[in-house]
Design an enzyme around this catalytic site. Structure first.
Site, short mmCIF file in Angstrom:
data_model
loop_
_atom_site.label_atom_id
_atom_site.label_comp_id
_atom_site.label_asym_id
_atom_site.label_seq_id
_atom_site.Cartn_x
_atom_site.Cartn_y
_atom_site.Cartn_z
N LEU A 36 0.99 -1.30 -0.07
CA LEU A 36 0.10 0.08 -0.09
C LEU A 36 0.74 1.34 -0.05
O LEU A 36 2.12 1.03 0.39
CB LEU A 36 -0.69 -0.01 1.29
CG LEU A 36 -2.03 -0.95 1.32
CD1 LEU A 36 -2.71 -1.21 2.77
CD2 LEU A 36 -3.14 -0.70 0.38
N SER A 37 0.15 2.48 -0.24
CA SER A 37 1.03 3.68 -0.36
C SER A 37 1.18 3.81 1.32
O SER A 37 0.67 3.61 2.11
CB SER A 37 0.00 4.56 -0.86
OG SER A 37 0.82 6.17 -0.62
N ALA A 38 2.55 4.29 1.56
CA ALA A 38 3.00 4.53 2.73
C ALA A 38 3.40 3.08 3.54
O ALA A 38 3.60 3.46 4.79
CB ALA A 38 2.09 5.41 3.54
N SER A 39 3.46 2.16 2.86
CA SER A 39 3.69 1.04 3.74
C SER A 39 5.23 0.89 3.91
O SER A 39 5.57 0.19 4.99
CB SER A 39 3.33 -0.26 2.83
OG SER A 39 3.98 -0.07 1.69
N SER A 42 9.34 2.66 -0.61
CA SER A 42 10.56 3.44 -0.87
C SER A 42 11.45 3.70 0.32
O SER A 42 12.83 3.56 0.05
CB SER A 42 9.99 4.90 -1.25
OG SER A 42 9.20 4.84 -2.38
N SER A 106 10.05 0.30 -6.62
CA SER A 106 9.02 0.39 -5.44
C SER A 106 7.66 1.02 -6.11
O SER A 106 7.68 2.38 -6.11
CB SER A 106 9.47 1.24 -4.32
OG SER A 106 9.97 2.48 -4.85
P1 ADP Z 1 5.71 3.84 0.13
O1 ADP Z 1 6.89 3.91 -0.66
O2 ADP Z 1 5.28 2.30 0.50
O3 ADP Z 1 4.60 4.51 -0.36
P2 ADP Z 1 7.29 5.33 1.97
O4 ADP Z 1 8.67 4.71 2.04
O5 ADP Z 1 7.29 6.69 1.12
O6 ADP Z 1 6.16 4.32 1.52
O7 ADP Z 1 6.66 5.98 3.35
C1 ADP Z 1 6.81 5.02 4.63
C2 ADP Z 1 6.78 5.83 5.70
O8 ADP Z 1 6.57 5.08 6.95
C3 ADP Z 1 8.06 6.83 5.92
O9 ADP Z 1 7.68 7.87 6.47
C4 ADP Z 1 8.92 5.93 6.90
O10 ADP Z 1 9.72 6.83 7.44
C5 ADP Z 1 7.80 5.35 7.70
N1 ADP Z 1 8.14 4.38 8.58
C6 ADP Z 1 7.94 4.11 9.96
N2 ADP Z 1 8.54 2.80 10.49
C7 ADP Z 1 8.81 2.27 9.12
C8 ADP Z 1 9.64 0.98 9.07
N3 ADP Z 1 9.85 0.03 9.97
N4 ADP Z 1 9.96 0.73 7.50
C9 ADP Z 1 9.61 1.34 6.63
N5 ADP Z 1 8.94 2.79 6.74
C10 ADP Z 1 8.64 3.13 8.06
#
Ligand code: ADP
Length: 208
Positions: A36-39, A42, A106
Site C-alpha cells: 500500500l501507499s506509505a507501507s 521506498s 517500489s
Molecule cells: P511507500 O513507498 O510504500 O509509499 P514510503 O517509504 O514513502 O512508503 O513511506 C513510509 C513511511 O513510513 C515513511 O515516512 C517511513 O519513515 C515510515 N516508517 C516508519 N517505520 C518504518 C519501517 N519500519 N519501515 C519502513 N518505513 C517506516
C-alpha cells in the site's frame, strides 16, 4: 498486456548475458517491492540501495512517483493506465537486470495480474530466466493511513482523490511472494537485512 504493433522487426542477438555478468562480476535481478501507499516500499528500497552500493553491488531504484514524472508521464491511475505503468516498469527493470544491475522497484502495483505479468516477463525471457523476487511490504492500512506522509489518505477519504488504493480501489496482496516484510514489527534495518539474506540465498550477491 500490450499487443505487438510493429511488424518487420527482428530480434538482434547482442553480447551474451552470462559473459557480460561474468566480466562485470555482478548478477542482475529484479526486486519487486509491492504494498500500500506509505507501507514503506521506498524507505526500505532506498536503504537497501545504499547498503548494496556501499558493498559495491550495482543497484538502481525505480520509484513510483519519479517514473510518473518522466517515462510514464502520460499515464494516470485508471486500471488500464496502472497496468501500462507496471508493464513499462517491468520491461525497464528487466533491462536493468539484464545489464547486470540489481533493479529495485517500489510501486504499489496493486493488481496481481500485472505483477504476475512482470514476473513472467523475467522468467520467460528469450535469453534465459532473470531472477524476479517479489517483496510484499505488508503494512496494515490503518498504519499506512496513520502515517500518511504525503497526506494522500486524507485527500482520498475526503473524496479529493478517486480510485485510491486501499480506500476505493483494491489492493490484491501477493499469494506467493518470495519475501514478506512487516514494517510494523521490523525496523528498516531489519527489512534491509531480510532482503540481503534473500539475495544471498538466491545466489545473486555474495555473503557479506
Ligand atoms: P511507500 O513507498 O510504500 O509509499 P514510503 O517509504 O514513502 O512508503 O513511506 C513510509 C513511511 O513510513 C515513511 O515516512 C517511513 O519513515 C515510515 N516508517 C516508519 N517505520 C518504518 C519501517 N519500519 N519501515 C519502513 N518505513 C517506516
Amino acid at each position: 498486456m500490450a499487443q505487438q504493433k510493429a511488424t518487420n522487426i527482428t530480434w538482434h542477438e547482442g553480447f551474451n548475458r552470462e559473459e557480460r555478468w561474468k566480466l562485470l562480476g555482478s548478477k542482475g535481478a529484479t526486486l519487486w517491492f509491492t504494498g500500500l501507499s506509505a507501507s514503506g516500499k521506498s524507505t526500505i528500497a532506498v536503504a537497501l540501495e545504499q547498503t548494496l552500493l556501499q558493498r559495491g553491488v550495482n543497484s538502481y531504484r525505480l520509484d513510483g512517483d519519479n517514473v510518473r514524472f518522466g517515462l510514464n508521464k502520460n499515464l494516470g491511475f485508471s486500471a488500464e493506465d496502472r497496468a501500462e505503468n507496471i508493464r513499462r516498469i517491468g520491461e525497464v527493470a528487466k533491462l536493468f537486470a539484464d545489464s547486470g544491475t540489481l533493479a529495485l522497484t517500489s510501486f504499489i502495483s496493486p493488481y496481481r495480474a500485472d505483477r504476475d505479468a512482470c514476473r513472467e516477463l523475467h522468467e520467460k525471457d528469450k535469453v534465459g530466466a532473470i531472477p524476479f523476487i517479489e517483496v510484499f511490504v505488508d503494512t496494515p492500512i490503518e498504519v499506512c493511513e496513520q502515517r500518511d506522509p504525503k497526506g494522500l489518505y486524507k485527500k482520498a477519504r475526503a473524496g479529493e482523490i478517486k480510485g485510491f488504493t486501499g480506500i476505493d480501489d483494491p489492493y490484491e496482496a501477493p499469494t506467493k511472494p518470495e519475501l514478506v516484510l512487516k514494517p510494523e514489527t521490523m525496523s528498516v534495518e531489519e527489512s534491509v537485512e531480510a532482503c540481503l539474506d534473500m539475495l544471498t540465498k538466491h545466489g545473486i550477491i555474495a555473503k557479506a
